[in-house]
Structure formats: C-alpha cells, structure tokens
Design an enzyme around this catalytic site. Sequence first.
Site, PDB file in Angstrom:
ATOM      1  N   THR A 185       0.832  -1.208   0.000  1.00 25.87           N
ATOM      2  CA  THR A 185       0.000   0.000   0.000  1.00 25.87           C
ATOM      3  C   THR A 185       0.868   1.261   0.000  1.00 25.87           C
ATOM      4  OG1 THR A 185      -1.445   1.313   1.437  1.00 25.87           O
ATOM      5  CG2 THR A 185      -0.130  -0.330   2.532  1.00 25.87           C
ATOM      6  N   ASP A 186       0.321   2.339  -0.527  1.00 22.14           N
ATOM      7  CA  ASP A 186       1.058   3.614  -0.479  1.00 22.14           C
ATOM      8  C   ASP A 186       1.181   4.147   0.951  1.00 22.14           C
ATOM      9  OD1 ASP A 186      -1.612   4.342  -0.105  1.00 22.14           O
ATOM     10  OD2 ASP A 186      -1.637   5.883  -1.669  1.00 22.14           O
ATOM     11  N   GLU A 187       0.365   3.573   1.871  1.00 17.37           N
ATOM     12  CA  GLU A 187       0.400   4.078   3.253  1.00 17.37           C
ATOM     13  C   GLU A 187       1.746   3.816   3.925  1.00 17.37           C
ATOM     14  OE1 GLU A 187      -3.166   3.471   5.563  1.00 17.37           O
ATOM     15  OE2 GLU A 187      -4.382   3.310   3.768  1.00 17.37           O
ATOM     16  N   TYR A 237      -1.573  -0.496  11.092  1.00 21.61           N
ATOM     17  CA  TYR A 237      -1.793  -1.140   9.790  1.00 21.61           C
ATOM     18  C   TYR A 237      -0.628  -0.875   8.843  1.00 21.61           C
ATOM     19  CZ  TYR A 237      -3.345  -1.517   4.929  1.00 21.61           C
ATOM     20  OH  TYR A 237      -3.401  -1.806   3.587  1.00 21.61           O
ATOM     21  N   LYS A 239       2.300  -3.375   7.245  1.00 29.39           N
ATOM     22  CA  LYS A 239       2.511  -3.561   5.796  1.00 29.39           C
ATOM     23  C   LYS A 239       3.951  -3.211   5.421  1.00 29.39           C
ATOM     24  CE  LYS A 239      -0.227  -4.527   3.030  1.00 29.39           C
ATOM     25  NZ  LYS A 239      -0.663  -5.868   2.510  1.00 29.39           N
TER      26      LYS A 239
HETATM   27  P1  NAD Z   1     -10.037  -7.035   2.700  1.00 30.19           P
HETATM   28  O1  NAD Z   1      -9.959  -6.739   4.158  1.00 30.19           O
HETATM   29  O2  NAD Z   1     -11.278  -6.734   1.956  1.00 30.19           O
HETATM   30  O3  NAD Z   1      -9.752  -8.600   2.479  1.00 30.19           O
HETATM   31  C1  NAD Z   1      -8.737  -9.283   3.143  1.00 30.19           C
HETATM   32  C2  NAD Z   1      -8.952 -10.780   2.915  1.00 30.19           C
HETATM   33  O4  NAD Z   1      -7.873 -11.481   3.552  1.00 30.19           O
HETATM   34  C3  NAD Z   1     -10.250 -11.323   3.501  1.00 30.19           C
HETATM   35  O5  NAD Z   1     -10.871 -12.190   2.588  1.00 30.19           O
HETATM   36  C4  NAD Z   1      -9.796 -12.089   4.732  1.00 30.19           C
HETATM   37  O6  NAD Z   1     -10.634 -13.178   5.066  1.00 30.19           O
HETATM   38  C5  NAD Z   1      -8.421 -12.565   4.293  1.00 30.19           C
HETATM   39  N1  NAD Z   1      -7.519 -12.831   5.429  1.00 30.19           N
HETATM   40  C6  NAD Z   1      -7.296 -12.029   6.507  1.00 30.19           C
HETATM   41  N2  NAD Z   1      -6.409 -12.625   7.334  1.00 30.19           N
HETATM   42  C7  NAD Z   1      -6.054 -13.804   6.754  1.00 30.19           C
HETATM   43  C8  NAD Z   1      -5.155 -14.840   7.096  1.00 30.19           C
HETATM   44  N3  NAD Z   1      -4.447 -14.799   8.236  1.00 30.19           N
HETATM   45  N4  NAD Z   1      -5.020 -15.893   6.258  1.00 30.19           N
HETATM   46  C9  NAD Z   1      -5.734 -15.950   5.116  1.00 30.19           C
HETATM   47  N5  NAD Z   1      -6.605 -15.014   4.732  1.00 30.19           N
HETATM   48  C10 NAD Z   1      -6.759 -13.946   5.537  1.00 30.19           C
HETATM   49  O7  NAD Z   1      -8.779  -6.332   2.064  1.00 30.19           O
HETATM   50  P2  NAD Z   1      -8.618  -5.628   0.637  1.00 30.19           P
HETATM   51  O8  NAD Z   1      -9.119  -4.250   0.739  1.00 30.19           O
HETATM   52  O9  NAD Z   1      -9.142  -6.528  -0.406  1.00 30.19           O
HETATM   53  O10 NAD Z   1      -7.028  -5.539   0.534  1.00 30.19           O
HETATM   54  C11 NAD Z   1      -6.284  -6.585  -0.076  1.00 30.19           C
HETATM   55  C12 NAD Z   1      -4.807  -6.240   0.012  1.00 30.19           C
HETATM   56  O11 NAD Z   1      -4.554  -5.010  -0.638  1.00 30.19           O
HETATM   57  C13 NAD Z   1      -4.303  -6.081   1.456  1.00 30.19           C
HETATM   58  O12 NAD Z   1      -3.022  -6.663   1.538  1.00 30.19           O
HETATM   59  C14 NAD Z   1      -4.240  -4.576   1.651  1.00 30.19           C
HETATM   60  O13 NAD Z   1      -3.221  -4.226   2.575  1.00 30.19           O
HETATM   61  C15 NAD Z   1      -3.889  -4.114   0.238  1.00 30.19           C
HETATM   62  N6  NAD Z   1      -4.351  -2.754  -0.084  1.00 30.19           N
HETATM   63  C16 NAD Z   1      -5.680  -2.449  -0.033  1.00 30.19           C
HETATM   64  C17 NAD Z   1      -6.100  -1.159  -0.383  1.00 30.19           C
HETATM   65  C18 NAD Z   1      -7.561  -0.780  -0.392  1.00 30.19           C
HETATM   66  O14 NAD Z   1      -7.872   0.369  -0.728  1.00 30.19           O
HETATM   67  N7  NAD Z   1      -8.482  -1.663  -0.085  1.00 30.19           N
HETATM   68  C19 NAD Z   1      -5.168  -0.188  -0.744  1.00 30.19           C
HETATM   69  C20 NAD Z   1      -3.813  -0.537  -0.760  1.00 30.19           C
HETATM   70  C21 NAD Z   1      -3.429  -1.833  -0.443  1.00 30.19           C
HETATM   71  P1  TYD Z   2     -10.445   4.407   4.765  1.00 29.96           P
HETATM   72  O1  TYD Z   2     -11.458   3.987   3.758  1.00 29.96           O
HETATM   73  O2  TYD Z   2     -10.478   3.787   6.126  1.00 29.96           O
HETATM   74  O3  TYD Z   2      -9.022   4.190   4.072  1.00 29.96           O
HETATM   75  P2  TYD Z   2      -7.549   4.628   4.574  1.00 29.96           P
HETATM   76  O4  TYD Z   2      -7.626   5.225   5.903  1.00 29.96           O
HETATM   77  O5  TYD Z   2      -6.804   3.318   4.599  1.00 29.96           O
HETATM   78  O6  TYD Z   2      -7.048   5.572   3.545  1.00 29.96           O
HETATM   79  O7  TYD Z   2     -10.547   5.979   4.966  1.00 29.96           O
HETATM   80  C1  TYD Z   2     -10.372   6.864   3.879  1.00 29.96           C
HETATM   81  C2  TYD Z   2     -10.450   8.275   4.427  1.00 29.96           C
HETATM   82  O8  TYD Z   2     -11.773   8.523   4.914  1.00 29.96           O
HETATM   83  C3  TYD Z   2      -9.533   8.527   5.614  1.00 29.96           C
HETATM   84  O9  TYD Z   2      -9.027   9.865   5.526  1.00 29.96           O
HETATM   85  C4  TYD Z   2     -10.432   8.403   6.822  1.00 29.96           C
HETATM   86  C5  TYD Z   2     -11.760   8.905   6.297  1.00 29.96           C
HETATM   87  N1  TYD Z   2     -12.975   8.325   6.915  1.00 29.96           N
HETATM   88  C6  TYD Z   2     -13.962   9.145   7.445  1.00 29.96           C
HETATM   89  O10 TYD Z   2     -13.856  10.390   7.437  1.00 29.96           O
HETATM   90  N2  TYD Z   2     -15.074   8.562   7.968  1.00 29.96           N
HETATM   91  C7  TYD Z   2     -15.236   7.208   8.025  1.00 29.96           C
HETATM   92  O11 TYD Z   2     -16.274   6.728   8.543  1.00 29.96           O
HETATM   93  C8  TYD Z   2     -14.200   6.376   7.454  1.00 29.96           C
HETATM   94  C9  TYD Z   2     -14.331   4.878   7.484  1.00 29.96           C
HETATM   95  C10 TYD Z   2     -13.102   6.976   6.905  1.00 29.96           C
END
Ligand code: NAD
Ligand code: TYD
Length: 350
Positions: free
Chosen positions: A134-136, A159, A163
């Site tokens: 992630t970019d975070e 988090y 990562k």
């Molecule tokens: P999500 O939370 O929707 O899904 C995570 C999945 O992983 C779930 O199906 C969960 O059951 C499974 N899981 C959790 N712990 C596990 C374990 N110990 N063993 C096996 N499976 C397990 O997450 P997402 O939003 O789909 O993100 C997927 C990946 O992308 C993550 O690695 C996250 O850090 C990365 N990512 C997500 C975003 C975003 O915007 N959603 C942005 C940047 C990076």
């Molecule tokens: P989020 O979807 O949790 O992603 P991330 O924090 O990993 O970027 O949140 C996106 C942005 O929205 C973040 O600045 C926090 C804000 N936010 C709210 O203001 N209200 C909410 O209820 C949530 C879930 C997020």
Amino acid sequence: MKTYLVTGGAGFIGSNFVHYMLKKHKDIHIINLDKLTYAGNLENLKKVEKNQGYTFVKGDICDKPLVEGLFKKYDIDYVVNFAAESHVDRSIREPEVFAKTNVVGTVTLLNAAKTAWETENGYKEGKKYLQVSTDEVYGSLGKEGYFMETTPLDPHSPYSSSKASADLMVKAFYDTYKMPLNTTRCSNNYGPYQFPEKLIPLMINNCLSKKPLPVYGDGLNIRDWLYVEDHCKAIDMVLDKGRIGEVYNVGGHNERNNLYIIKTIISYVHDNVDSSVDESLIKYVEDRKGHDRRYGIDPEKIKTELGWYPETSFEAGIVKTIKWYLDNKSWMDNLTSGTYEEYYKKYYKI
Ligand code: NAD
Ligand code: TYD
C-alpha cells in the site's frame, strides 16, 4: 497452464482479481487461500465457484504446514498475497492481529515459496511472488509532491507499519536469496465487493439507509482513488512483465478529499434514488488518531516500464460503484444485519 496461489481472494480486491483473471485468461488455475475473517465473503465468488479453474481452500496464511502442503500438492507458478488485516481504524484498536497476519503470514508464504521453488543454482523457471502492499507505507504528504518508489518508508498506523514490515521482509528475500518477486504499492481502491467499513461503501450504505455520515476531523484529508479493476490489471501486468526485485507504485492520479467523495455520493443518491437524502446527514466526529493527511502516487514507473495506466476516471468509477451497490442490495444487507452492525454501533456511537 499457469497456477496461481491467491491469498485473501474472498476479500474486496482479491475477489475482484479472481474475477478479472478468470475472465481474461482461459487457461489458468487459481487456488484461493482465505481464512474467511469478518472481511472474507464467499458470496463475492459465487459466480466462479463452479469454474474448473478455481479452487477454494479455507485457511490461514500463518499456518506453515497448510501453506507448505499447498506447494507440495500444486505446482504453483505465482503467489499473489492479498491476505491481510486491512482497516486502519481496527489496527488502532487491535494491533496484534495486524502484526500476525500481515508480517508473520507474509514471511510464512515467502519461505514456503522459496523452499518449493529453489534449485541448486537459483529458482525454477517462471516463478514469481507478488506482495500487494500500500502507499500508506510511505507515510503522509504535505500539499506538494508524490510518493515515488524511492520515497523512504515512514508508516504511522499499526496497519501501515505492519505492511511496511512485510515489505521489508519481501525486500530481504530478494536481497538475501534473490527470490523472484515484486512488490506493488497501490493507493485507495474502490469498487464492487468492498466491505462497508471503508469510506466509500460505508457512505453509500449509510446514505441509502439514511444514517449519519461520520466525517473524521475536518474532512479534508486526501486519498488518491483507484478503481479496483485498474488495480487488478496492474497486478496482472507486473506478474507478467515486472522486473524481478522491483517495487511498482500503482495510483490513479485521482486525488480527492473525503468531503468531496461524501458530497458526490449524497448528490448521486439525492438525484437518482431518494430526494430526501442531503448534506444534513453529514456528521463531523472525532478525528482518527494519527490520521494521515494526504496520499498521492506518482505512477510514472509502471506507466513507462509496463505500459499500465488507470482507465477509469473517478467520475465514471464512482457512478459504476454506487450502481453496483444499488443492484446488489442483498449483498450489503447480509453484511450489515449481522455482527458487523454491533461492531459499528459500539465504536461509532451514532
Ligand atoms: P479485505 O480486508 O477486503 O480482504 C482481506 C482478505 O484477507 C479477507 O478475505 C480475509 O478473510 C483474508 N484474510 C485475513 N487474514 C487472513 C489470514 N491470516 N489468512 C488468510 N486469509 C486472511 O482487504 P482488501 O481491501 O481486499 O485488501 C487486499 C490487500 O490489498 C491487502 O493486503 C491490503 O493491505 C492491500 N491494499 C488495499 C487497499 C484498499 O484500498 N483496499 C489499498 C492498498 C493496499
Ligand atoms: P479508509 O477507507 O479507512 O481508508 P484509509 O484510511 O486506509 O485511507 O478511509 C479513507 C479516508 O476517509 C480517511 O481519511 C479516513 C476517512 N474516513 C472518514 O472520514 N469517515 C469514516 O467513517 C471512514 C471509514 C473513513
């Protein structure tokens, strides 16, 4: 015929990736290893569960015998590690599980892949491990500048720190063992099947059920929004053509502040679904601890090296996303009627 071990494939991005890959490639086998935590949902995969190229395995990426067993049973070519605890707010409350899954789980996968792929003088042909990061991990930006692959890691939340720790382990497996691998670092994804604890599906769900819309702090934090299908395409390209050992940033050049996102959703719902929904639903709440101000990615490397670019503008992507949630109301209802609802009430108190 290539065999993929996709972890976390029942989550948001993982399930979109499984759909994307099975549609795009006719001759692949995907093994989806997922623990099915609160975020994993087999509903997301209903359309592919009978597909011959798809196998589901319920299990934990930290379970070494299970993971090693999968490498013995199948001749795995690619590992794509999506499995993670992914929500910043949860990490602030419950950091331990983030360290376990995100760090220990990643090392378990890396080590099993290394053991299975090693030969006397290197690695079997055509193997690759891809870490979805992630970019975070880069921390927070001020008004100017972008995250580049060379930006130093400076994570803040449990988090993003977990990562970043995983990313360093991936780097160690390249630096020490020259393992064939890549890391991708993407910005905030949005689209179908996203769990409604993240900003966009939460706001859509609350607008549709006329619940308050919780805005953290002043609502002016900025994220760089990436439509999930564009992200899936990037991962496919990095698996295919990414230079071994490299990191690729994946971003949409779609920076928006949170209030802009929320007002866009309100306005769509107001105009197309329920004219009584309006900005009076917005509720300013206490800011997130350590809230990162701005994320913005410079995707130049993946553009010039691999020819990837985001095809979906934010304006098109957000409408597609809202329409998906409207067309799949039962998917959301199934999630929000159970334990998640209790969790939400407990922590948000609104
Ligand atoms: P999500 O939370 O929707 O899904 C995570 C999945 O992983 C779930 O199906 C969960 O059951 C499974 N899981 C959790 N712990 C596990 C374990 N110990 N063993 C096996 N499976 C397990 O997450 P997402 O939003 O789909 O993100 C997927 C990946 O992308 C993550 O690695 C996250 O850090 C990365 N990512 C997500 C975003 C975003 O915007 N959603 C942005 C940047 C990076
Ligand atoms: P989020 O979807 O949790 O992603 P991330 O924090 O990993 O970027 O949140 C996106 C942005 O929205 C973040 O600045 C926090 C804000 N936010 C709210 O203001 N209200 C909410 O209820 C949530 C879930 C997020």
